[in-house]
Design a protein around this motif. Sequence first.
Motif, mmCIF file in Angstrom:
data_model
loop_
_atom_site.group_PDB
_atom_site.id
_atom_site.type_symbol
_atom_site.label_atom_id
_atom_site.label_comp_id
_atom_site.label_asym_id
_atom_site.label_seq_id
_atom_site.Cartn_x
_atom_site.Cartn_y
_atom_site.Cartn_z
ATOM 1 N N VAL A 6 -18.854 6.831 3.246
ATOM 2 C CA VAL A 6 -19.754 6.129 4.155
ATOM 3 C C VAL A 6 -19.452 4.646 4.071
ATOM 4 O O VAL A 6 -19.274 4.105 2.974
ATOM 5 C CB VAL A 6 -21.230 6.370 3.755
ATOM 6 C CG1 VAL A 6 -22.163 5.565 4.625
ATOM 7 C CG2 VAL A 6 -21.569 7.837 3.812
ATOM 8 N N MET A 7 -19.400 3.988 5.227
ATOM 9 C CA MET A 7 -19.260 2.537 5.278
ATOM 10 C C MET A 7 -20.319 2.012 6.243
ATOM 11 O O MET A 7 -20.351 2.432 7.403
ATOM 12 C CB MET A 7 -17.868 2.142 5.752
ATOM 13 C CG MET A 7 -16.772 2.558 4.797
ATOM 14 S SD MET A 7 -15.115 2.246 5.405
ATOM 15 C CE MET A 7 -15.069 0.480 5.359
ATOM 16 N N ILE A 8 -21.185 1.131 5.747
ATOM 17 C CA ILE A 8 -22.213 0.537 6.593
ATOM 18 C C ILE A 8 -22.314 -0.947 6.291
ATOM 19 O O ILE A 8 -21.917 -1.411 5.223
ATOM 20 C CB ILE A 8 -23.604 1.194 6.382
ATOM 21 C CG1 ILE A 8 -24.085 1.043 4.943
ATOM 22 C CG2 ILE A 8 -23.591 2.644 6.808
ATOM 23 C CD1 ILE A 8 -25.516 1.489 4.719
ATOM 24 N N SER A 9 -22.831 -1.686 7.260
ATOM 25 C CA SER A 9 -23.184 -3.083 7.010
ATOM 26 C C SER A 9 -24.515 -3.336 7.692
ATOM 27 O O SER A 9 -24.805 -2.784 8.751
ATOM 28 C CB SER A 9 -22.112 -4.040 7.522
ATOM 29 O OG SER A 9 -22.057 -4.031 8.919
ATOM 30 N N GLY A 10 -25.317 -4.160 7.045
ATOM 31 C CA GLY A 10 -26.627 -4.468 7.586
ATOM 32 C C GLY A 10 -27.387 -5.377 6.648
ATOM 33 O O GLY A 10 -26.823 -5.924 5.696
ATOM 34 N N ASN A 11 -28.672 -5.529 6.907
ATOM 35 C CA ASN A 11 -29.522 -6.411 6.119
ATOM 36 C C ASN A 11 -30.414 -5.601 5.184
ATOM 37 O O ASN A 11 -30.917 -4.534 5.561
ATOM 38 C CB ASN A 11 -30.397 -7.266 7.033
ATOM 39 C CG ASN A 11 -29.570 -8.183 7.890
ATOM 40 O OD1 ASN A 11 -28.558 -8.718 7.462
ATOM 41 N ND2 ASN A 11 -29.995 -8.370 9.124
ATOM 42 N N LEU A 12 -30.634 -6.139 3.982
ATOM 43 C CA LEU A 12 -31.516 -5.467 3.033
ATOM 44 C C LEU A 12 -32.950 -5.501 3.555
ATOM 45 O O LEU A 12 -33.419 -6.527 4.043
ATOM 46 C CB LEU A 12 -31.466 -6.136 1.663
ATOM 47 C CG LEU A 12 -30.126 -6.079 0.922
ATOM 48 C CD1 LEU A 12 -30.280 -6.654 -0.476
ATOM 49 C CD2 LEU A 12 -29.585 -4.678 0.850
ATOM 50 N N THR A 13 -33.631 -4.370 3.449
ATOM 51 C CA THR A 13 -34.999 -4.264 3.957
ATOM 52 C C THR A 13 -36.035 -4.664 2.913
ATOM 53 O O THR A 13 -37.197 -4.863 3.245
ATOM 54 C CB THR A 13 -35.292 -2.823 4.401
ATOM 55 O OG1 THR A 13 -35.127 -1.949 3.281
ATOM 56 C CG2 THR A 13 -34.372 -2.401 5.532
ATOM 57 N N ARG A 14 -35.609 -4.744 1.662
ATOM 58 C CA ARG A 14 -36.518 -5.122 0.568
ATOM 59 C C ARG A 14 -35.671 -5.631 -0.594
ATOM 60 O O ARG A 14 -34.460 -5.412 -0.637
ATOM 61 C CB ARG A 14 -37.368 -3.930 0.129
ATOM 62 C CG ARG A 14 -36.567 -2.757 -0.410
ATOM 63 C CD ARG A 14 -37.436 -1.543 -0.730
ATOM 64 N NE ARG A 14 -36.681 -0.476 -1.337
ATOM 65 C CZ ARG A 14 -36.008 0.460 -0.687
ATOM 66 N NH1 ARG A 14 -35.992 0.457 0.637
ATOM 67 N NH2 ARG A 14 -35.354 1.409 -1.332
ATOM 68 N N ASP A 15 -36.320 -6.297 -1.534
ATOM 69 C CA ASP A 15 -35.626 -6.717 -2.747
ATOM 70 C C ASP A 15 -35.205 -5.484 -3.539
ATOM 71 O O ASP A 15 -35.945 -4.499 -3.606
ATOM 72 C CB ASP A 15 -36.536 -7.575 -3.630
ATOM 73 C CG ASP A 15 -36.860 -8.929 -3.011
ATOM 74 O OD1 ASP A 15 -36.224 -9.297 -2.000
ATOM 75 O OD2 ASP A 15 -37.735 -9.621 -3.551
ATOM 76 N N ALA A 16 -34.017 -5.547 -4.132
ATOM 77 C CA ALA A 16 -33.526 -4.432 -4.942
ATOM 78 C C ALA A 16 -34.381 -4.283 -6.197
ATOM 79 O O ALA A 16 -34.807 -5.279 -6.789
ATOM 80 C CB ALA A 16 -32.075 -4.664 -5.318
ATOM 81 N N GLU A 17 -34.628 -3.041 -6.586
ATOM 82 C CA GLU A 17 -35.427 -2.751 -7.769
ATOM 83 C C GLU A 17 -34.572 -1.984 -8.772
ATOM 84 O O GLU A 17 -33.932 -0.998 -8.417
ATOM 85 C CB GLU A 17 -36.644 -1.914 -7.397
ATOM 86 C CG GLU A 17 -37.594 -2.618 -6.451
ATOM 87 C CD GLU A 17 -38.741 -1.722 -5.998
ATOM 88 O OE1 GLU A 17 -38.828 -0.559 -6.459
ATOM 89 O OE2 GLU A 17 -39.548 -2.191 -5.186
ATOM 90 N N VAL A 18 -34.580 -2.460 -10.008
ATOM 91 C CA VAL A 18 -33.804 -1.788 -11.046
ATOM 92 C C VAL A 18 -34.750 -1.018 -11.972
ATOM 93 O O VAL A 18 -35.845 -1.474 -12.277
ATOM 94 C CB VAL A 18 -32.929 -2.801 -11.837
ATOM 95 C CG1 VAL A 18 -33.764 -3.723 -12.690
ATOM 96 C CG2 VAL A 18 -31.888 -2.097 -12.659
ATOM 97 N N ARG A 19 -34.326 0.179 -12.357
ATOM 98 C CA ARG A 19 -35.035 0.979 -13.339
ATOM 99 C C ARG A 19 -33.968 1.585 -14.241
ATOM 100 O O ARG A 19 -32.778 1.427 -13.985
ATOM 101 C CB ARG A 19 -35.921 2.030 -12.681
ATOM 102 C CG ARG A 19 -35.207 3.033 -11.819
ATOM 103 C CD ARG A 19 -36.192 3.936 -11.075
ATOM 104 N NE ARG A 19 -35.570 5.125 -10.575
ATOM 105 C CZ ARG A 19 -34.852 5.209 -9.457
ATOM 106 N NH1 ARG A 19 -34.664 4.138 -8.722
ATOM 107 N NH2 ARG A 19 -34.321 6.348 -9.074
ATOM 108 N N SER A 20 -34.383 2.267 -15.283
ATOM 109 C CA SER A 20 -33.419 2.803 -16.246
ATOM 110 C C SER A 20 -33.679 4.277 -16.521
ATOM 111 O O SER A 20 -34.814 4.739 -16.458
ATOM 112 C CB SER A 20 -33.511 2.049 -17.572
ATOM 113 O OG SER A 20 -33.203 0.700 -17.393
#
Length: 136
Positions: A6-20
Amino acid sequence: MSINRVMISGNLTRDAEVRSTQSGMAILGFGVAVNDRRKNQQTGEWEDYPNFVDCTMFGTRAEKLQPYLTKGTKVAIEGKLRYSSWERDGQRRSKLEVVVDELEFMSSKQGGAVQHLHTGPALDAAEQVYDEDIPF
């Protein structure tokens, strides 16, 4: 044989969230809005219809990128599709997401203005090679 790329380009809809995970591996989750352009049959005008794509990235790279992946940032992503299904409150649920292998920032936000990251001129390889440098 099947291909899952898959290849896409666009704008982030929200801040990225990291979890573990329990073992400590970072999992980064974010959404990308990708527009689909279609002609409105009633007005004859072209209109953008957004598609919202969930994306996931794993590992140390995901952890390091998290502070830079903020809402509105334009990115290009390459990865593979992954289907997940589960049951919640007695209902079957599912989703299709992109597991990110490569991510490129298409722009950055500084001082409220969007600036492209690739600001330097492209180098012409022919100018860098001289006949005496070629060993044959």
